[in-house]
Design a protein around this motif. Sequence first.
Motif, PDB file in Angstrom:
ATOM      1  N   TYR A 161      13.306  20.993  30.379  1.00  0.00           N
ATOM      2  CA  TYR A 161      12.293  19.954  30.190  1.00  0.00           C
ATOM      3  C   TYR A 161      11.339  20.335  29.058  1.00  0.00           C
ATOM      4  O   TYR A 161      10.990  19.500  28.209  1.00  0.00           O
ATOM      5  N   ARG A 162      10.921  21.594  29.019  1.00  0.00           N
ATOM      6  CA  ARG A 162      10.070  22.053  27.916  1.00  0.00           C
ATOM      7  C   ARG A 162      10.807  21.945  26.585  1.00  0.00           C
ATOM      8  O   ARG A 162      10.195  21.621  25.559  1.00  0.00           O
ATOM      9  N   GLU A 166       9.202  20.036  23.433  1.00  0.00           N
ATOM     10  CA  GLU A 166       8.948  20.746  22.185  1.00  0.00           C
ATOM     11  C   GLU A 166       9.655  20.095  20.996  1.00  0.00           C
ATOM     12  O   GLU A 166       9.285  20.344  19.839  1.00  0.00           O
ATOM     13  N   LEU A 196       2.208  19.929  32.982  1.00  0.00           N
ATOM     14  CA  LEU A 196       2.970  19.441  31.833  1.00  0.00           C
ATOM     15  C   LEU A 196       2.902  17.921  31.760  1.00  0.00           C
ATOM     16  O   LEU A 196       2.581  17.248  32.744  1.00  0.00           O
TER      17      LEU A 196
END
Length: 339
Positions: A161-162, A166, A196
């Motif tokens: 997910y990051r 990004e 997040l």
Amino acid sequence: MAEDLVSSVPAPLSRDPQWEWRPSVQSRVLGGALRLTMRPLIHHAPSRPLPIRVARRALDRAAGLMPTDRRVRVERVRDPHLRTGHVMRGEWIIPDSADAPESGAVLYLHGGGYILCSPQTHRPLTTRVALDTGLPVLVPNYRLAPEHPFPAALDDALAAYRWLLERGHDRVVIMGDSAGGHLAASLAGEIARTGLAEPAGVVLYSPWVDLSCELSVPADKDVKDAFISPFAARRVGRLVAGREIDPRLHLLTADWAALPPVLIQVGGAEVLRPEAEELARLLTAAGGRVDLQIWAGQMHVFQLLNRFLPDADEAMRETAAFITDALAAPDQGDLTIVA
């Protein structure tokens, strides 16, 4: 349970397939055949590491024989620069048509009881999502039990997910089937806890909500599930949990905050239906907007057969409509449940 919720909530946001759709002849025949063949095998399947590894190889080889739709491009993902210390591997499925917003994407977490399957085994689902929505789909090859008990899979899902955030994909829909549905719900909760950017929506196919199977075991005697044995699932659940029980495994006792819109599709003829209904109840009690679709007569993750079953094809169309609406919504607004 889901039917009882209808009278206490506003009018449905979309049609309820349980009342408008009846199981096709194809799905009834297939369900009967699987009930006589696959279910006995799964019920007695050993849960030791060697047979599990053999089953993994067999599934991947079988999946490799199936052609991938030529309207999508499959790129391998290998990124060692993530926070888990584990190299993220997976597939990045890109449709030829790019009708969706550039910031939109789908993160798909495959099922398989946390011990089996891979991005390749689930291409009938992931490529269909990409084609129906015009969105790229990331399918991480997250670490599996028993070699890597929970929360290894959750750590990898969070890293994926990051990875999307990004790269500018700030409108992400999280999807998952079966154990991947459990992982998707766990990930949504973890995203909220870590602060997040929240996903645009969550889609769960036949989610394996309760790894202890406390709800599905009693239901087994009343439901003619085509191939899920809750007793075998309970054995697998112990492998996934490992020696130290992570509280994030327990979705039915979690302290849920309001999530973005959630679509849950579950078969009316599977033992995991009570778990899906209970999760929908908990999420709506926490202020969440849940579209619970119970597909009459359908088996576990019937959407995998979307090329062959009209029921599965229609379920995928419902999914694409939900994803499109979730990405188009400027905010979440008031929250409701459809059951």
